[in-house]
Design a protein around this motif. Sequence first.
Motif, PDB file in Angstrom:
ATOM      1  N   ALA A   1       3.025  41.808 -45.576  1.00 51.84           N
ATOM      2  CA  ALA A   1       1.588  42.076 -45.464  1.00 51.84           C
ATOM      3  C   ALA A   1       1.241  42.635 -44.087  1.00 51.84           C
ATOM      4  N   MET A   2       1.954  42.180 -43.064  1.00 54.07           N
ATOM      5  CA  MET A   2       1.693  42.677 -41.715  1.00 54.07           C
ATOM      6  C   MET A   2       2.041  44.159 -41.605  1.00 54.07           C
ATOM      7  N   THR A   3       3.139  44.571 -42.207  1.00 52.62           N
ATOM      8  CA  THR A   3       3.508  45.986 -42.156  1.00 52.62           C
ATOM      9  C   THR A   3       2.494  46.861 -42.896  1.00 52.62           C
ATOM     10  N   VAL A   4       1.825  46.282 -43.894  1.00 52.37           N
ATOM     11  CA  VAL A   4       0.785  47.016 -44.619  1.00 52.37           C
ATOM     12  C   VAL A   4      -0.507  47.066 -43.804  1.00 52.37           C
ATOM     13  N   ALA A   5      -0.814  45.986 -43.092  1.00 53.28           N
ATOM     14  CA  ALA A   5      -2.092  45.875 -42.382  1.00 53.28           C
ATOM     15  C   ALA A   5      -2.122  46.648 -41.071  1.00 53.28           C
ATOM     16  N   ILE A   6      -0.966  46.809 -40.426  1.00 54.68           N
ATOM     17  CA  ILE A   6      -0.946  47.417 -39.091  1.00 54.68           C
ATOM     18  C   ILE A   6      -1.475  48.854 -39.059  1.00 54.68           C
ATOM     19  N   PRO A   7      -1.068  49.743 -39.946  1.00 50.12           N
ATOM     20  CA  PRO A   7      -1.481  51.140 -39.780  1.00 50.12           C
ATOM     21  C   PRO A   7      -2.982  51.374 -39.887  1.00 50.12           C
ATOM     22  N   LEU A   8      -3.693  50.647 -40.746  1.00 50.54           N
ATOM     23  CA  LEU A   8      -5.097  50.965 -40.997  1.00 50.54           C
ATOM     24  C   LEU A   8      -6.025  49.759 -40.927  1.00 50.54           C
ATOM     25  N   PHE A   9      -5.694  48.694 -41.653  1.00 49.03           N
ATOM     26  CA  PHE A   9      -6.650  47.612 -41.825  1.00 49.03           C
ATOM     27  C   PHE A   9      -6.922  46.836 -40.525  1.00 49.03           C
ATOM     28  N   LEU A  10      -5.885  46.483 -39.805  1.00 46.40           N
ATOM     29  CA  LEU A  10      -6.103  45.799 -38.527  1.00 46.40           C
ATOM     30  C   LEU A  10      -6.824  46.696 -37.521  1.00 46.40           C
ATOM     31  N   PRO A  11      -6.424  47.957 -37.328  1.00 49.30           N
ATOM     32  CA  PRO A  11      -7.178  48.818 -36.409  1.00 49.30           C
ATOM     33  C   PRO A  11      -8.634  48.992 -36.812  1.00 49.30           C
ATOM     34  N   LEU A  12      -8.908  49.014 -38.114  1.00 48.36           N
ATOM     35  CA  LEU A  12     -10.288  49.166 -38.575  1.00 48.36           C
ATOM     36  C   LEU A  12     -11.133  47.971 -38.163  1.00 48.36           C
ATOM     37  N   THR A  13     -10.607  46.773 -38.355  1.00 51.97           N
ATOM     38  CA  THR A  13     -11.372  45.580 -37.981  1.00 51.97           C
ATOM     39  C   THR A  13     -11.518  45.468 -36.458  1.00 51.97           C
ATOM     40  N   ILE A  14     -10.479  45.854 -35.720  1.00 58.42           N
ATOM     41  CA  ILE A  14     -10.572  45.837 -34.258  1.00 58.42           C
ATOM     42  C   ILE A  14     -11.589  46.874 -33.792  1.00 58.42           C
ATOM     43  N   GLY A  15     -11.609  48.022 -34.445  1.00 56.39           N
ATOM     44  CA  GLY A  15     -12.588  49.047 -34.099  1.00 56.39           C
ATOM     45  C   GLY A  15     -14.010  48.558 -34.285  1.00 56.39           C
ATOM     46  N   VAL A  16     -14.250  47.814 -35.351  1.00 55.92           N
ATOM     47  CA  VAL A  16     -15.587  47.261 -35.593  1.00 55.92           C
ATOM     48  C   VAL A  16     -15.949  46.240 -34.522  1.00 55.92           C
ATOM     49  N   THR A  17     -15.027  45.354 -34.205  1.00 52.49           N
ATOM     50  CA  THR A  17     -15.307  44.294 -33.237  1.00 52.49           C
ATOM     51  C   THR A  17     -15.507  44.839 -31.834  1.00 52.49           C
ATOM     52  N   ALA A  18     -14.562  45.663 -31.357  1.00 52.06           N
ATOM     53  CA  ALA A  18     -14.653  46.184 -29.995  1.00 52.06           C
ATOM     54  C   ALA A  18     -15.748  47.241 -29.871  1.00 52.06           C
ATOM     55  N   GLY A  19     -15.892  48.089 -30.874  1.00 48.60           N
ATOM     56  CA  GLY A  19     -16.906  49.134 -30.811  1.00 48.60           C
ATOM     57  C   GLY A  19     -18.322  48.602 -30.804  1.00 48.60           C
ATOM     58  N   ASP A  20     -18.508  47.424 -31.363  1.00 45.10           N
ATOM     59  CA  ASP A  20     -19.839  46.821 -31.425  1.00 45.10           C
ATOM     60  C   ASP A  20     -20.164  45.985 -30.180  1.00 45.10           C
ATOM     61  N   ALA A  21     -19.169  45.758 -29.324  1.00 43.39           N
ATOM     62  CA  ALA A  21     -19.321  44.798 -28.226  1.00 43.39           C
ATOM     63  C   ALA A  21     -20.536  45.064 -27.356  1.00 43.39           C
TER      64      ALA A  21
ATOM     65  N   PHE B   1     -10.267  37.965 -31.437  1.00 41.61           N
ATOM     66  CA  PHE B   1     -10.289  38.428 -32.825  1.00 41.61           C
ATOM     67  C   PHE B   1      -8.958  39.063 -33.212  1.00 41.61           C
ATOM     68  N   CYS B   2      -8.320  39.771 -32.265  1.00 39.69           N
ATOM     69  CA  CYS B   2      -6.993  40.343 -32.540  1.00 39.69           C
ATOM     70  C   CYS B   2      -6.033  39.240 -32.987  1.00 39.69           C
ATOM     71  N   LEU B   3      -6.025  38.143 -32.255  1.00 39.60           N
ATOM     72  CA  LEU B   3      -5.133  37.038 -32.593  1.00 39.60           C
ATOM     73  C   LEU B   3      -5.523  36.398 -33.914  1.00 39.60           C
ATOM     74  N   ALA B   4      -6.833  36.229 -34.127  1.00 39.65           N
ATOM     75  CA  ALA B   4      -7.296  35.627 -35.380  1.00 39.65           C
ATOM     76  C   ALA B   4      -6.903  36.495 -36.581  1.00 39.65           C
ATOM     77  N   GLY B   5      -7.021  37.821 -36.425  1.00 38.46           N
ATOM     78  CA  GLY B   5      -6.680  38.720 -37.524  1.00 38.46           C
ATOM     79  C   GLY B   5      -5.206  38.682 -37.873  1.00 38.46           C
ATOM     80  N   THR B   6      -4.344  38.720 -36.867  1.00 37.56           N
ATOM     81  CA  THR B   6      -2.902  38.717 -37.138  1.00 37.56           C
ATOM     82  C   THR B   6      -2.449  37.367 -37.693  1.00 37.56           C
ATOM     83  N   LEU B   7      -3.005  36.291 -37.179  1.00 44.72           N
ATOM     84  CA  LEU B   7      -2.654  34.967 -37.699  1.00 44.72           C
ATOM     85  C   LEU B   7      -3.108  34.807 -39.147  1.00 44.72           C
TER      86      LEU B   7
END
Length: 306
Positions: A102-122, A156-162
């Motif tokens: 699941a991590m190999t699937v999430a890394i290319p798009l899904f994790l960056p998308l959620t990080i983009g939302v969190t950091a971009g909104d800061a 949030f990065c840590l929460a997402g990967t965990l």
Amino acid sequence: MSSREADATTGAARDADLADAGGTTDTVRRPRAAASGTLRLLGNELATLFTRWRTWAMLGALALIPILIGIAIRIAGGSSAGRGPAFLDQITGNGLFVGIAAMTVAIPLFLPLTIGVTAGDAIAGEASHGTLRYLLIAPAGRIRLLVVKYLAAAAFCLAGTLTVVVLGTLVGWLLFPIGPVTLLSGDEIPVGEGLLRFLAVAAYVAVSLLGLSAIGLFLSTLTTVPIGAMAATSILAVVSQIVGAIPQLEALHPWLFTDRWLDFADLLRSPPVWDSFAANALLQGAYVLVFGTLAITRFVTRDVLS
């Protein structure tokens, strides 16, 4: 010397000692007060972040990845060797690999998308809601506020990967047999050690996302429209991976913040190769330093009170 002069001298010395003591106390109290204020601000920011429905919706979307992979493999009865994402063909033999697949699937798009939302909104999110000026008047201090916002994004990065790894492991535990983990080097390790390796993988990926978080924070200081910073951060992650896949641009690959995202596989060898972890941390640290400096330079000169 008369008794009056002696008393005056003693009194002056005592006042000087008290003044020195007071000055020393104030000097000690200021850093403590600043640290206490920063921790309190960070606690409030984390509480705000992790009580938002949007945050839990993103974590829920990440949680769906291992769930869907586990159910799909369970129904389909496995995957042909060498087809699909890495580690997918090992799930039926050992359910612990659901989280890693699941991590190999999430890394290319899904994790960056959620990080983009969190950091971009800061910062942009606070500006769009009109709360940024009140945070700075509080006073939080501009640099302190940026640091706190970045630490919240890192959390949030840590929460997402965990979420991906831990929930994937639990799903695999429920749907498939589990046993000793066969590493990429061919060696087998006990289940307990395997779980520790998977947590190390989650930490590796969380570190991999720190550079992207710094980029998102910087972009967030450039606008009052959160969706713009969110989209730009996510697009940059995709563009960096596309550039990293073009052989003709090989000279640029070591400088891309996405270059070592998938090198966590080195933690699944015997013995684990920690050089990749260190090199990845150094790369991400460089991005944090550069874009953190740009964010501070932009934010301290930005007019947010008019």
